[in-house]
Scaffold this motif. Structure first.
Motif, PDB file in Angstrom:
ATOM      1  N   ALA A   1      34.703  27.992  35.975  1.00 32.15           N
ATOM      2  CA  ALA A   1      36.093  28.626  35.539  1.00 32.15           C
ATOM      3  C   ALA A   1      36.149  29.614  35.575  1.00 32.15           C
ATOM      4  N   CYS A   2      35.104  30.303  34.169  1.00 34.82           N
ATOM      5  CA  CYS A   2      34.659  31.736  33.848  1.00 34.82           C
ATOM      6  C   CYS A   2      34.238  32.544  34.553  1.00 34.82           C
ATOM      7  N   ARG A   3      33.323  31.350  35.612  1.00 34.62           N
ATOM      8  CA  ARG A   3      32.575  32.393  36.840  1.00 34.62           C
ATOM      9  C   ARG A   3      33.789  32.430  37.695  1.00 34.62           C
ATOM     10  N   PHE A   4      34.992  32.151  37.968  1.00 35.73           N
ATOM     11  CA  PHE A   4      35.666  31.880  38.815  1.00 35.73           C
ATOM     12  C   PHE A   4      36.533  33.354  38.495  1.00 35.73           C
ATOM     13  N   ILE A   5      36.889  33.167  36.743  1.00 34.17           N
ATOM     14  CA  ILE A   5      37.751  34.743  36.070  1.00 34.17           C
ATOM     15  C   ILE A   5      36.969  35.611  36.556  1.00 34.17           C
ATOM     16  N   TYR A   6      35.951  35.770  36.266  1.00 36.56           N
ATOM     17  CA  TYR A   6      34.556  36.685  36.294  1.00 36.56           C
ATOM     18  C   TYR A   6      34.832  37.377  38.058  1.00 36.56           C
ATOM     19  N   ASN A   7      34.560  36.718  38.592  1.00 39.40           N
ATOM     20  CA  ASN A   7      34.995  36.729  40.058  1.00 39.40           C
ATOM     21  C   ASN A   7      36.467  37.881  40.246  1.00 39.40           C
ATOM     22  N   TRP A   8      37.092  36.769  40.130  1.00 41.20           N
ATOM     23  CA  TRP A   8      38.916  37.245  40.367  1.00 41.20           C
ATOM     24  C   TRP A   8      39.542  38.913  39.421  1.00 41.20           C
ATOM     25  N   GLY A   9      38.154  38.891  37.995  1.00 41.01           N
ATOM     26  CA  GLY A   9      39.008  40.552  37.655  1.00 41.01           C
ATOM     27  C   GLY A   9      37.971  41.257  38.385  1.00 41.01           C
ATOM     28  N   LEU A  10      36.530  41.178  39.190  1.00 41.69           N
ATOM     29  CA  LEU A  10      36.122  42.289  39.375  1.00 41.69           C
ATOM     30  C   LEU A  10      36.704  42.912  40.730  1.00 41.69           C
ATOM     31  N   GLU A  11      37.775  41.298  41.096  1.00 42.98           N
ATOM     32  CA  GLU A  11      37.997  42.041  43.091  1.00 42.98           C
ATOM     33  C   GLU A  11      39.800  42.776  42.480  1.00 42.98           C
ATOM     34  N   GLN A  12      40.034  42.676  40.993  1.00 44.51           N
ATOM     35  CA  GLN A  12      41.331  43.213  40.637  1.00 44.51           C
ATOM     36  C   GLN A  12      41.495  44.124  40.268  1.00 44.51           C
ATOM     37  N   LYS A  13      39.973  44.651  39.667  1.00 48.62           N
ATOM     38  CA  LYS A  13      39.320  45.880  39.695  1.00 48.62           C
ATOM     39  C   LYS A  13      39.155  47.177  40.776  1.00 48.62           C
ATOM     40  N   ILE A  14      38.577  45.946  41.001  1.00 50.45           N
ATOM     41  CA  ILE A  14      38.099  46.673  42.739  1.00 50.45           C
ATOM     42  C   ILE A  14      38.779  47.680  43.721  1.00 50.45           C
ATOM     43  N   LYS A  15      40.568  45.970  43.550  1.00 46.56           N
ATOM     44  CA  LYS A  15      41.735  47.073  44.922  1.00 46.56           C
ATOM     45  C   LYS A  15      42.279  47.470  42.964  1.00 46.56           C
ATOM     46  N   THR A  16      42.380  47.665  42.741  1.00 45.95           N
ATOM     47  CA  THR A  16      42.896  48.516  41.572  1.00 45.95           C
ATOM     48  C   THR A  16      43.281  49.984  41.971  1.00 45.95           C
ATOM     49  N   TYR A  17      42.235  50.059  42.180  1.00 48.84           N
ATOM     50  CA  TYR A  17      40.802  51.418  41.590  1.00 48.84           C
ATOM     51  C   TYR A  17      41.070  52.485  43.480  1.00 48.84           C
ATOM     52  N   GLU A  18      40.778  50.945  44.196  1.00 53.03           N
ATOM     53  CA  GLU A  18      40.500  51.615  45.812  1.00 53.03           C
ATOM     54  C   GLU A  18      42.599  51.854  46.340  1.00 53.03           C
ATOM     55  N   GLN A  19      43.475  51.133  45.629  1.00 53.82           N
ATOM     56  CA  GLN A  19      44.695  51.534  45.650  1.00 53.82           C
ATOM     57  C   GLN A  19      45.415  52.229  45.367  1.00 53.82           C
ATOM     58  N   ASP A  20      45.386  52.697  43.660  1.00 58.08           N
ATOM     59  CA  ASP A  20      46.008  53.635  42.611  1.00 58.08           C
ATOM     60  C   ASP A  20      44.834  54.636  41.751  1.00 58.08           C
ATOM     61  N   GLY A  21      43.385  54.353  42.088  1.00 56.03           N
ATOM     62  CA  GLY A  21      42.617  55.010  41.189  1.00 56.03           C
ATOM     63  C   GLY A  21      42.665  54.700  40.077  1.00 56.03           C
ATOM     64  N   LYS A  22      43.113  53.101  39.003  1.00 60.11           N
ATOM     65  CA  LYS A  22      43.207  53.301  38.274  1.00 60.11           C
ATOM     66  C   LYS A  22      42.434  52.295  38.119  1.00 60.11           C
ATOM     67  N   SER A  23      41.965  52.468  37.115  1.00 55.93           N
ATOM     68  CA  SER A  23      40.932  51.000  36.297  1.00 55.93           C
ATOM     69  C   SER A  23      41.916  49.959  35.287  1.00 55.93           C
ATOM     70  N   VAL A  24      41.551  48.892  35.808  1.00 55.53           N
ATOM     71  CA  VAL A  24      42.287  47.552  34.898  1.00 55.53           C
ATOM     72  C   VAL A  24      41.208  46.855  33.617  1.00 55.53           C
ATOM     73  N   SER A  25      42.816  47.206  32.470  1.00 52.85           N
ATOM     74  CA  SER A  25      41.542  47.127  31.332  1.00 52.85           C
ATOM     75  C   SER A  25      41.461  45.417  30.614  1.00 52.85           C
ATOM     76  N   ARG A  26      40.871  45.090  30.303  1.00 50.69           N
ATOM     77  CA  ARG A  26      40.505  43.502  30.159  1.00 50.69           C
ATOM     78  C   ARG A  26      41.528  42.485  29.340  1.00 50.69           C
ATOM     79  N   PHE A  27      42.953  43.734  28.741  1.00 50.13           N
ATOM     80  CA  PHE A  27      43.568  42.933  28.248  1.00 50.13           C
ATOM     81  C   PHE A  27      44.957  43.061  29.042  1.00 50.13           C
ATOM     82  N   ASP A  28      45.297  43.749  30.090  1.00 50.08           N
ATOM     83  CA  ASP A  28      45.326  43.408  30.961  1.00 50.08           C
ATOM     84  C   ASP A  28      44.891  42.317  32.267  1.00 50.08           C
ATOM     85  N   LEU A  29      43.794  41.766  32.470  1.00 52.36           N
ATOM     86  CA  LEU A  29      43.685  41.095  32.589  1.00 52.36           C
ATOM     87  C   LEU A  29      43.491  39.113  31.946  1.00 52.36           C
ATOM     88  N   ASN A  30      43.503  38.698  31.046  1.00 46.95           N
ATOM     89  CA  ASN A  30      44.019  38.292  29.976  1.00 46.95           C
ATOM     90  C   ASN A  30      45.633  37.781  30.805  1.00 46.95           C
TER      91      ASN A  30
END
Length: 373
Positions: A25-54
């Motif tokens: 589960a922790c590995r899944f959340i880490y990979n999911w969070g990394l994917e969210q950060k990459i996609k958000t930066y590519e689309q909007d040029g912004k970074s996703v905070s840890r609190f938004d991921l939580n």
């Protein structure tokens, strides 16, 4: 002062299944969070905070596809996003490399337990949220400090450990005063592991080389097994056990040497080494990796902090080997094959490594050569 205490866990089969769920589960959340950060930066040029991921973890639990996340400790899931945040911090500040997705095939797995775990020394048990009381070999006391984050891990040989971070509330000891008489210069090497400025030498035990014959046999057996078969997994564990033994031997040796140096001297002078660059020499790479100088220096540094001792560093480009420690003559023709050489000015015969250790001490005690002091 923060200190980590590591203990071996002996979970039951049911508890092992829950540990595997936490790892996954922790590995899944880490990979999911990394994917969210990459996609958000590519689309909007912004970074996703840890609190938004939580907040996103809460939404994941509510959809029907990821309800299984409710079975594990929610704080451990948030610990995965914290690890991801720290990985990006290291990437931007220390240039440690862009964070990578974690693989379920990696035999080494871990997850964090930020709080709500309990240590029972009377019954040799540690309570872990969602798992219960796990049998543990509590071989030493934690002291009276505050318990911080615990990390549960599984090694490649299938053993389970827990590392508990403790804040004892005390500050680092004040650095003791040192002089030339109670300072030692240390030059690390391959033939001899450590050479001191007082002439003492510590032999290199060469743990990897001594086990290489057996390692080659086990590695050949592993290469001949069919992929994804149970026999291949058994052969992999045999190789992993031998690597674990070599690693334990190396760490035990380095702990003893570093403890001896720190206890006997007020200050230790060492040379800054570009180990990653030296490993590019394919003729010496295996021997350099076997010596593990970086790990040894790390042990020296934190033990010196514990006991109020001082580590002095000199620059990696200081010519400690090629300068005569008696008259200061520079010998530019010295090669790696020259283990002893004679100074043309003062006719002093030098042992290459002892001369380097003496020069390291001399350079370190010169104020203009100190690094990070």
């Amino acid at each position: 002062m923060l200190k980590a205490y590591k203990y071996r866990l002996y979970p039951t089969k049911e508890q092992q299944e829950m540990l595997f769920k936490h790892f996954g589960a922790c590995r899944f959340i880490y990979n999911w969070g990394l994917e969210q950060k990459i996609k958000t930066y590519e689309q909007d040029g912004k970074s996703v905070s840890r609190f938004d991921l939580n907040k996103g973890i809460t939404m994941l639990k509510r959809d029907g596809e990821h309800e299984w996340l409710k079975e594990v400790n929610s704080q451990s899931l948030q610990g995965a996003t914290l690890n991801l945040d720290n990985a990006f911090t290291r990437f931007f500040r220390e240039k440690k490399g862009f964070p990578k997705f974690k693989s379920r095939k990696n035999p080494v797995q871990a997850y964090n337990v930020p709080q709500n775990y309990k240590v029972d020394f009377e019954n040799n048990m540690i309570y872990l949220p969602k798992i219960g009381n796990v049998k543990t070999i509590l071989h030493r006391s934690l002291g009276n400090g505050d318990l911080k984050t615990a990390t549960v891990s599984q090694t490649s040989t299938g053993k389970f450990y827990i590392s508990i971070l403790v804040d004892d509330g005390g500050e680092n000891l004040k650095k003791m005063e040192f002089s030339e008489n109670d300072t030692v210069g240390v030059d690390v090497g391959i033939k001899d592991f450590a050479i001191m400025s007082n002439g003492d030498k510590i032999d290199n035990p060469r743990h990897l080389k001594n086990s290489m014959k057996r390692l080659k046999v086990l590695s050949k057996r592993l290469s001949r097994k069919q992929k994804d078969s149970s026999n291949r997994n058994k052969a992999r564990k045999q190789v992993a056990k031998l690597h674990e033994k070599i690693s334990n031997q190396r760490h035990d040796f380095q702990h003893k040497v570093s403890a001896k140096l720190v206890s006997e001297n007020q200050a230790i002078a060492i040379e800054t080494l570009n180990v990653s660059g030296m490993l590019k020499n394919h003729h010496l790479a295996q021997r350099i990796a076997d010596a593990s100088w970086s790990s040894f220096v790390e042990k020296l540094e934190y033990k010196a902090e514990w006991y109020g001792k001082t580590i002095l560093r000199i620059g990696q480009f200081e010519p400690s080997t090629k300068i005569c420690n008696v008259c200061g003559k520079y010998n530019g023709s010295l090669t790696l094959a020259d283990r002893k050489w004679e100074c043309l000015d003062c006719n002093t015969t030098h042992d290459r490594d002892i001369n380097a250790a003496i020069n390291i001490k001399t350079f370190a005690l010169q104020e203009q050569n100190l690094i990070g002091i």
